[in-house]
Scaffold this motif. Structure first.
Motif, mmCIF file in Angstrom:
data_model
loop_
_atom_site.group_PDB
_atom_site.id
_atom_site.type_symbol
_atom_site.label_atom_id
_atom_site.label_comp_id
_atom_site.label_asym_id
_atom_site.label_seq_id
_atom_site.Cartn_x
_atom_site.Cartn_y
_atom_site.Cartn_z
ATOM 1 N N LEU A 86 18.199 55.274 -7.275
ATOM 2 C CA LEU A 86 17.949 56.149 -6.126
ATOM 3 C C LEU A 86 17.436 57.496 -6.614
ATOM 4 C CD1 LEU A 86 20.889 55.682 -3.593
ATOM 5 C CD2 LEU A 86 18.549 54.908 -3.409
ATOM 6 N N ASP A 87 16.295 57.900 -6.093
ATOM 7 C CA ASP A 87 15.740 59.204 -6.439
ATOM 8 C C ASP A 87 16.031 60.155 -5.284
ATOM 9 O OD1 ASP A 87 14.371 61.319 -7.520
ATOM 10 O OD2 ASP A 87 12.391 60.553 -6.956
ATOM 11 N N VAL A 88 16.892 61.120 -5.538
ATOM 12 C CA VAL A 88 17.256 62.084 -4.510
ATOM 13 C C VAL A 88 16.721 63.473 -4.845
ATOM 14 C CG1 VAL A 88 19.304 60.816 -3.759
ATOM 15 C CG2 VAL A 88 19.497 62.515 -5.575
ATOM 16 N N SER A 89 15.826 63.530 -5.814
ATOM 17 C CA SER A 89 15.325 64.835 -6.269
ATOM 18 C C SER A 89 14.542 65.569 -5.186
ATOM 19 C CB SER A 89 14.462 64.672 -7.517
ATOM 20 O OG SER A 89 13.349 63.844 -7.246
ATOM 21 N N ASP A 90 13.943 64.826 -4.252
ATOM 22 C CA ASP A 90 13.166 65.489 -3.201
ATOM 23 C C ASP A 90 13.970 65.742 -1.929
ATOM 24 O OD1 ASP A 90 13.367 62.782 -2.707
ATOM 25 O OD2 ASP A 90 11.409 62.644 -1.724
ATOM 26 N N LEU A 91 15.247 65.364 -1.908
ATOM 27 C CA LEU A 91 16.080 65.589 -0.730
ATOM 28 C C LEU A 91 16.647 67.010 -0.748
ATOM 29 C CD1 LEU A 91 18.055 62.228 -0.513
ATOM 30 C CD2 LEU A 91 15.993 62.890 0.717
ATOM 31 N N PRO A 92 16.802 67.615 0.422
ATOM 32 C CA PRO A 92 17.359 68.975 0.471
ATOM 33 C C PRO A 92 18.831 68.971 0.066
ATOM 34 C CG PRO A 92 17.085 68.090 2.696
ATOM 35 C CD PRO A 92 16.470 67.103 1.756
ATOM 36 N N ASP A 102 22.566 65.363 6.616
ATOM 37 C CA ASP A 102 21.545 64.640 7.396
ATOM 38 C C ASP A 102 20.624 63.826 6.498
ATOM 39 O OD1 ASP A 102 22.604 65.734 9.690
ATOM 40 O OD2 ASP A 102 21.126 67.364 9.809
ATOM 41 N N ALA A 103 20.225 64.415 5.374
ATOM 42 C CA ALA A 103 19.353 63.716 4.435
ATOM 43 C C ALA A 103 20.093 62.534 3.804
ATOM 44 C CB ALA A 103 18.857 64.667 3.361
ATOM 45 N N ALA A 104 21.367 62.726 3.478
ATOM 46 C CA ALA A 104 22.165 61.648 2.892
ATOM 47 C C ALA A 104 22.354 60.508 3.888
ATOM 48 C CB ALA A 104 23.515 62.171 2.427
ATOM 49 N N ASP A 105 22.556 60.842 5.155
ATOM 50 C CA ASP A 105 22.711 59.808 6.180
ATOM 51 C C ASP A 105 21.417 59.026 6.370
ATOM 52 O OD1 ASP A 105 25.346 60.497 6.521
ATOM 53 O OD2 ASP A 105 25.000 61.694 8.333
ATOM 54 N N ALA A 106 20.280 59.724 6.342
ATOM 55 C CA ALA A 106 18.986 59.044 6.473
ATOM 56 C C ALA A 106 18.747 58.124 5.272
ATOM 57 C CB ALA A 106 17.862 60.067 6.593
ATOM 58 N N LEU A 107 19.077 58.596 4.077
ATOM 59 C CA LEU A 107 18.952 57.778 2.870
ATOM 60 C C LEU A 107 19.856 56.556 2.980
ATOM 61 C CD1 LEU A 107 17.974 57.422 -0.112
ATOM 62 C CD2 LEU A 107 20.038 58.686 -0.756
ATOM 63 N N ALA A 109 20.895 54.993 5.687
ATOM 64 C CA ALA A 109 20.352 54.029 6.644
ATOM 65 C C ALA A 109 19.219 53.212 6.007
ATOM 66 C CB ALA A 109 19.854 54.757 7.885
ATOM 67 N N GLU A 110 18.388 53.875 5.241
ATOM 68 C CA GLU A 110 17.279 53.198 4.567
ATOM 69 C C GLU A 110 17.791 52.196 3.532
ATOM 70 O OE1 GLU A 110 14.139 54.598 1.188
ATOM 71 O OE2 GLU A 110 14.389 55.942 2.902
ATOM 72 N N VAL A 111 18.758 52.608 2.737
ATOM 73 C CA VAL A 111 19.278 51.749 1.678
ATOM 74 C C VAL A 111 20.100 50.603 2.264
ATOM 75 C CG1 VAL A 111 20.832 51.689 -0.321
ATOM 76 C CG2 VAL A 111 19.205 53.552 -0.065
ATOM 77 N N LYS A 112 20.806 50.854 3.359
ATOM 78 C CA LYS A 112 21.590 49.785 3.989
ATOM 79 C C LYS A 112 20.671 48.690 4.521
ATOM 80 C CE LYS A 112 25.328 48.679 6.985
ATOM 81 N NZ LYS A 112 26.168 48.978 8.075
ATOM 82 N N ALA A 131 24.330 55.241 -2.260
ATOM 83 C CA ALA A 131 24.065 55.858 -0.955
ATOM 84 C C ALA A 131 25.376 56.250 -0.273
ATOM 85 C CB ALA A 131 23.257 54.910 -0.072
ATOM 86 N N TYR A 132 26.386 55.398 -0.368
ATOM 87 C CA TYR A 132 27.703 55.761 0.171
ATOM 88 C C TYR A 132 28.225 57.025 -0.506
ATOM 89 C CZ TYR A 132 29.023 51.849 3.221
ATOM 90 O OH TYR A 132 29.130 50.969 4.256
ATOM 91 N N ASP A 133 28.034 57.127 -1.819
ATOM 92 C CA ASP A 133 28.491 58.301 -2.553
ATOM 93 C C ASP A 133 27.761 59.554 -2.070
ATOM 94 O OD1 ASP A 133 29.974 59.665 -4.605
ATOM 95 O OD2 ASP A 133 28.146 59.689 -5.797
ATOM 96 N N TYR A 134 26.456 59.472 -1.938
ATOM 97 C CA TYR A 134 25.699 60.631 -1.457
ATOM 98 C C TYR A 134 26.081 61.003 -0.034
ATOM 99 C CZ TYR A 134 22.720 60.496 -5.561
ATOM 100 O OH TYR A 134 22.251 60.522 -6.855
ATOM 101 N N ALA A 135 26.469 59.996 0.775
ATOM 102 C CA ALA A 135 26.881 60.259 2.154
ATOM 103 C C ALA A 135 28.311 60.790 2.230
ATOM 104 C CB ALA A 135 26.747 58.988 2.998
ATOM 105 N N GLY A 136 29.015 60.823 1.096
ATOM 106 C CA GLY A 136 30.345 61.414 1.057
ATOM 107 C C GLY A 136 31.487 60.433 1.252
ATOM 108 N N ASP A 137 31.206 59.134 1.296
ATOM 109 C CA ASP A 137 32.251 58.125 1.489
ATOM 110 C C ASP A 137 32.597 57.516 0.131
ATOM 111 O OD1 ASP A 137 33.966 56.146 2.319
ATOM 112 O OD2 ASP A 137 32.689 55.496 3.987
ATOM 113 N N ARG A 138 33.451 58.208 -0.603
ATOM 114 C CA ARG A 138 33.739 57.818 -1.986
ATOM 115 C C ARG A 138 34.504 56.497 -2.094
ATOM 116 N NH1 ARG A 138 32.958 62.672 -4.984
ATOM 117 N NH2 ARG A 138 30.804 63.091 -4.423
#
Length: 156
Positions: A86-92, A102-107, A109-112, A131-138
């Motif tokens: 996962l490349d998150v370098s361009d996400l805010p 918001d960006a993590a949630d969009a990511l 949805a795409e990955v799911k 993606a779960y980690d970036y969305a905060g659901d550890r």
């Protein structure tokens, strides 16, 4: 040596230091347990047995954490080699460096959606865990990473 490699070296040194410190502490527990057991008496022997059990549990936890960390790093390296990390370098990001919600949630949805198209692939399962980690659901991230490790092991 790149900045990222230096950062990883620092992390490895900290992990190594903490592992050695934990092993020394467990060794001290063993020494103290033998000293207490040497005094005799049921209470002292019971306390010594309890201390040894705490040491054994500490060793198991240390082994489990290091084994899982190694497996997760192996998956990350394999996914990167395949060009599928996962490349998150361009996400805010927030000032803390975490990806904005918001960006993590969009990511996510795409990955799911990608995972649902290929649920038997360790790569899509790994990406879903990240993606779960970036969305905060550890907790879900850990569960999905465990599944990714098992799928990757099965695919070898």
């Amino acid at each position: 040596m790149t900045q990222r490699e230096r950062g990883n070296l620092g992390q490895l040194l900290v992990i190594g230091f903490l592992a050695v410190a934990m092993l020394l502490y467990i060794g001290l527990i063993g020494v103290w347990a033998s000293m207490i057991a040497g005094r005799g008496g049921a209470a002292n022997i019971g306390l010594a047995v309890g201390m040894v059990l705490v040491g054994v549990m500490g060793l198991w936890i240390l082994w489990s954490v290091l084994r899982n960390g190694y497996a997760h790093q192996r998956l990350a390296a394999s996914a990167k080699a395949l060009g599928r990390d996962l490349d998150v370098s361009d996400l805010p990001t927030m000032p803390s460096g975490r990806v904005q919600r918001d960006a993590a949630d969009a990511l996510f949805a795409e990955v799911k959606a990608e995972y649902e198209a290929d649920p038997d692939s360790w790569v899509t399962t790994y990406r879903l865990a990240r993606a779960y980690d970036y969305a905060g659901d550890r907790s879900r991230a850990r569960n999905w990473m465990t599944k990714a490790v098992a799928l990757e092991k099965k695919s070898r």
